[in-house]
Scaffold this motif. Structure first.
Motif, PDB file in Angstrom:
ATOM      1  N   MET A 195       0.714  -1.158  -0.158  1.00  0.00           N
ATOM      2  CA  MET A 195      -0.057   0.024  -0.107  1.00  0.00           C
ATOM      3  C   MET A 195       0.840   1.319  -0.027  1.00  0.00           C
ATOM      4  SD  MET A 195      -3.294  -0.964   2.401  1.00  0.00           S
ATOM      5  CE  MET A 195      -2.606  -0.441   3.869  1.00  0.00           C
ATOM      6  N   SER A 196       0.359   2.250  -0.672  1.00  0.00           N
ATOM      7  CA  SER A 196       1.330   3.456  -0.854  1.00  0.00           C
ATOM      8  C   SER A 196       0.656   4.415   0.422  1.00  0.00           C
ATOM      9  CB  SER A 196       1.055   4.072  -2.040  1.00  0.00           C
ATOM     10  OG  SER A 196      -0.316   4.732  -2.222  1.00  0.00           O
ATOM     11  N   THR A 197       1.344   5.479   0.488  1.00  0.00           N
ATOM     12  CA  THR A 197       1.000   6.470   1.577  1.00  0.00           C
ATOM     13  C   THR A 197      -0.178   7.108   1.543  1.00  0.00           C
ATOM     14  OG1 THR A 197       2.265   8.178   0.722  1.00  0.00           O
ATOM     15  CG2 THR A 197       3.429   6.817   2.148  1.00  0.00           C
ATOM     16  N   SER A 198      -0.753   7.360   0.170  1.00  0.00           N
ATOM     17  CA  SER A 198      -2.042   7.763   0.080  1.00  0.00           C
ATOM     18  C   SER A 198      -3.234   6.967   0.101  1.00  0.00           C
ATOM     19  CB  SER A 198      -1.938   8.894  -1.381  1.00  0.00           C
ATOM     20  OG  SER A 198      -1.838   7.807  -2.156  1.00  0.00           O
ATOM     21  N   ASP A 199      -3.159   5.619   0.247  1.00  0.00           N
ATOM     22  CA  ASP A 199      -4.063   4.589   0.066  1.00  0.00           C
ATOM     23  C   ASP A 199      -4.617   4.499   1.568  1.00  0.00           C
ATOM     24  OD1 ASP A 199      -3.455   3.933  -2.366  1.00  0.00           O
ATOM     25  OD2 ASP A 199      -2.180   2.098  -1.839  1.00  0.00           O
ATOM     26  N   SER A 200      -5.931   4.223   1.911  1.00  0.00           N
ATOM     27  CA  SER A 200      -6.621   4.146   2.965  1.00  0.00           C
ATOM     28  C   SER A 200      -7.270   2.785   2.898  1.00  0.00           C
ATOM     29  CB  SER A 200      -7.579   5.288   3.295  1.00  0.00           C
ATOM     30  OG  SER A 200      -8.633   5.085   2.179  1.00  0.00           O
ATOM     31  N   PHE A 201      -7.310   2.248   4.249  1.00  0.00           N
ATOM     32  CA  PHE A 201      -7.839   0.709   4.328  1.00  0.00           C
ATOM     33  C   PHE A 201      -9.151   1.158   5.181  1.00  0.00           C
ATOM     34  CE2 PHE A 201      -8.094  -2.991   6.475  1.00  0.00           C
ATOM     35  CZ  PHE A 201      -8.402  -4.106   5.561  1.00  0.00           C
ATOM     36  N   GLU A 202     -10.229   0.543   4.776  1.00  0.00           N
ATOM     37  CA  GLU A 202     -11.417   0.713   5.380  1.00  0.00           C
ATOM     38  C   GLU A 202     -12.151  -0.692   5.542  1.00  0.00           C
ATOM     39  OE1 GLU A 202     -15.634   2.539   4.375  1.00  0.00           O
ATOM     40  OE2 GLU A 202     -13.911   4.044   4.149  1.00  0.00           O
ATOM     41  N   VAL A 203     -12.795  -0.907   6.741  1.00  0.00           N
ATOM     42  CA  VAL A 203     -13.363  -2.292   6.879  1.00  0.00           C
ATOM     43  C   VAL A 203     -14.761  -1.910   7.395  1.00  0.00           C
ATOM     44  CG1 VAL A 203     -13.562  -4.600   8.346  1.00  0.00           C
ATOM     45  CG2 VAL A 203     -11.272  -3.184   7.521  1.00  0.00           C
ATOM     46  N   GLU A 204     -15.968  -2.595   6.641  1.00  0.00           N
ATOM     47  CA  GLU A 204     -17.092  -2.419   7.114  1.00  0.00           C
ATOM     48  C   GLU A 204     -17.729  -3.531   7.533  1.00  0.00           C
ATOM     49  OE1 GLU A 204     -21.240  -1.309   4.710  1.00  0.00           O
ATOM     50  OE2 GLU A 204     -19.374  -0.814   3.857  1.00  0.00           O
ATOM     51  N   VAL A 205     -18.311  -3.701   8.641  1.00  0.00           N
ATOM     52  CA  VAL A 205     -18.978  -5.079   9.137  1.00  0.00           C
ATOM     53  C   VAL A 205     -20.399  -5.295   8.576  1.00  0.00           C
ATOM     54  CG1 VAL A 205     -19.629  -6.248  11.386  1.00  0.00           C
ATOM     55  CG2 VAL A 205     -17.631  -4.468  11.420  1.00  0.00           C
ATOM     56  N   LEU A 206     -20.548  -6.515   8.155  1.00  0.00           N
ATOM     57  CA  LEU A 206     -21.978  -6.635   7.392  1.00  0.00           C
ATOM     58  C   LEU A 206     -22.762  -7.341   8.476  1.00  0.00           C
ATOM     59  CD1 LEU A 206     -21.062  -7.705   3.888  1.00  0.00           C
ATOM     60  CD2 LEU A 206     -22.013  -5.317   4.681  1.00  0.00           C
ATOM     61  N   ASP A 207     -22.195  -8.405   8.970  1.00  0.00           N
ATOM     62  CA  ASP A 207     -22.947  -9.174  10.041  1.00  0.00           C
ATOM     63  C   ASP A 207     -21.894  -9.860  10.888  1.00  0.00           C
ATOM     64  OD1 ASP A 207     -24.680 -10.773  11.429  1.00  0.00           O
ATOM     65  OD2 ASP A 207     -25.530 -11.961   9.486  1.00  0.00           O
TER      66      ASP A 207
ATOM     67  N   GLU B 220     -22.266 -11.578  13.608  1.00  0.00           N
ATOM     68  CA  GLU B 220     -22.746 -12.902  14.254  1.00  0.00           C
ATOM     69  C   GLU B 220     -21.926 -13.983  13.115  1.00  0.00           C
ATOM     70  OE1 GLU B 220     -26.594 -13.316  14.886  1.00  0.00           O
ATOM     71  OE2 GLU B 220     -26.592 -11.871  16.423  1.00  0.00           O
ATOM     72  N   LYS B 221     -22.350 -13.581  11.788  1.00  0.00           N
ATOM     73  CA  LYS B 221     -22.212 -14.469  10.619  1.00  0.00           C
ATOM     74  C   LYS B 221     -20.567 -14.354  10.145  1.00  0.00           C
ATOM     75  CE  LYS B 221     -26.309 -15.031   8.798  1.00  0.00           C
ATOM     76  NZ  LYS B 221     -27.338 -14.804   7.580  1.00  0.00           N
ATOM     77  N   GLY B 222     -19.885 -13.559  10.803  1.00  0.00           N
ATOM     78  CA  GLY B 222     -18.380 -12.861  10.543  1.00  0.00           C
ATOM     79  C   GLY B 222     -18.200 -12.374   9.290  1.00  0.00           C
ATOM     80  N   LEU B 223     -19.347 -11.722   8.835  1.00  0.00           N
ATOM     81  CA  LEU B 223     -19.246 -11.052   7.194  1.00  0.00           C
ATOM     82  C   LEU B 223     -18.654  -9.850   7.536  1.00  0.00           C
ATOM     83  CD1 LEU B 223     -22.597 -12.151   5.652  1.00  0.00           C
ATOM     84  CD2 LEU B 223     -20.204 -13.075   5.348  1.00  0.00           C
ATOM     85  N   TYR B 224     -17.551  -9.332   6.829  1.00  0.00           N
ATOM     86  CA  TYR B 224     -16.972  -8.150   6.950  1.00  0.00           C
ATOM     87  C   TYR B 224     -16.892  -7.443   5.322  1.00  0.00           C
ATOM     88  CZ  TYR B 224     -16.022  -9.001  11.809  1.00  0.00           C
ATOM     89  OH  TYR B 224     -16.316  -9.488  12.892  1.00  0.00           O
TER      90      TYR B 224
END
Length: 168
Positions: A1-13, A15-19
């Protein structure tokens, strides 16, 4: 990843472990990249282009000048050899008005005439060419290396060839 990249995680479920993960990069538009590149290297680019233009113009100018100066082909059909002097040295001295010069010239003429009877053709021990005794090259042969011939046939029978400057 470069310095201008951003990492984003969104939780969907949870309980089911969906991200849902996404990487977003802040892409600069091409115009901005070009502007930054020009600011950094612009002077060097202009200098390089200037040198190329000057070299191209100089080459073309030299080419055109050479084309204008070109005369054509030159053919040499005879080996370079200076012409022999005239047989009569008194002709040159006759142009001078002083009597002493004409006396000296007549003495030289008499001396040459007596030598010419003995030595009509001259060669050098160090060469395979023979000359007329009046030829300027024959006169440059040192006395210790000089060989005299009374005729062309005598010179050629001893292995000498006629010099193209005075023997036709």
């Amino acid at each position: 990843m470069s310095t201008s990249d951003s990492f984003e995680v969104e939780v969907l479920d949870e309980e089911k472990g969906l991200y849902k993960a996404s990487i977003e990069s802040e892409k600069q538009p091409a115009k901005t990249k070009l502007k930054n590149h020009w600011q950094k290297y612009g002077e060097k680019i202009i200098l390089f282009i200037g040198i190329l233009l000057i070299a191209g113009i100089s080459f073309e100018a030299g080419f055109l000048k050479g084309k204008n100066n070109q005369k054509g082909t030159v053919e040499v059909s005879q080996i370079a050899c200076a012409p022999c002097p005239k047989d009569d040295p008194s002709e040159e001295s006759g142009k001078n008005s002083t009597a002493s010069v004409s006396k000296t010239a007549s003495e030289v003429k008499n001396k040459l005439t007596s030598e010419n009877k003995k030595c009509a053709f001259v060669a050098s021990k160090n060469s395979n060419k023979y000359h007329l005794s009046t030829c300027q090259f024959a006169q440059k042969i040192k006395a210790e290396n000089r060989i005299c011939f009374s005729s062309k046939e005598e010179a050629e029978s001893r292995g000498y060839q006629g010099a193209k400057c005075c023997i036709k």
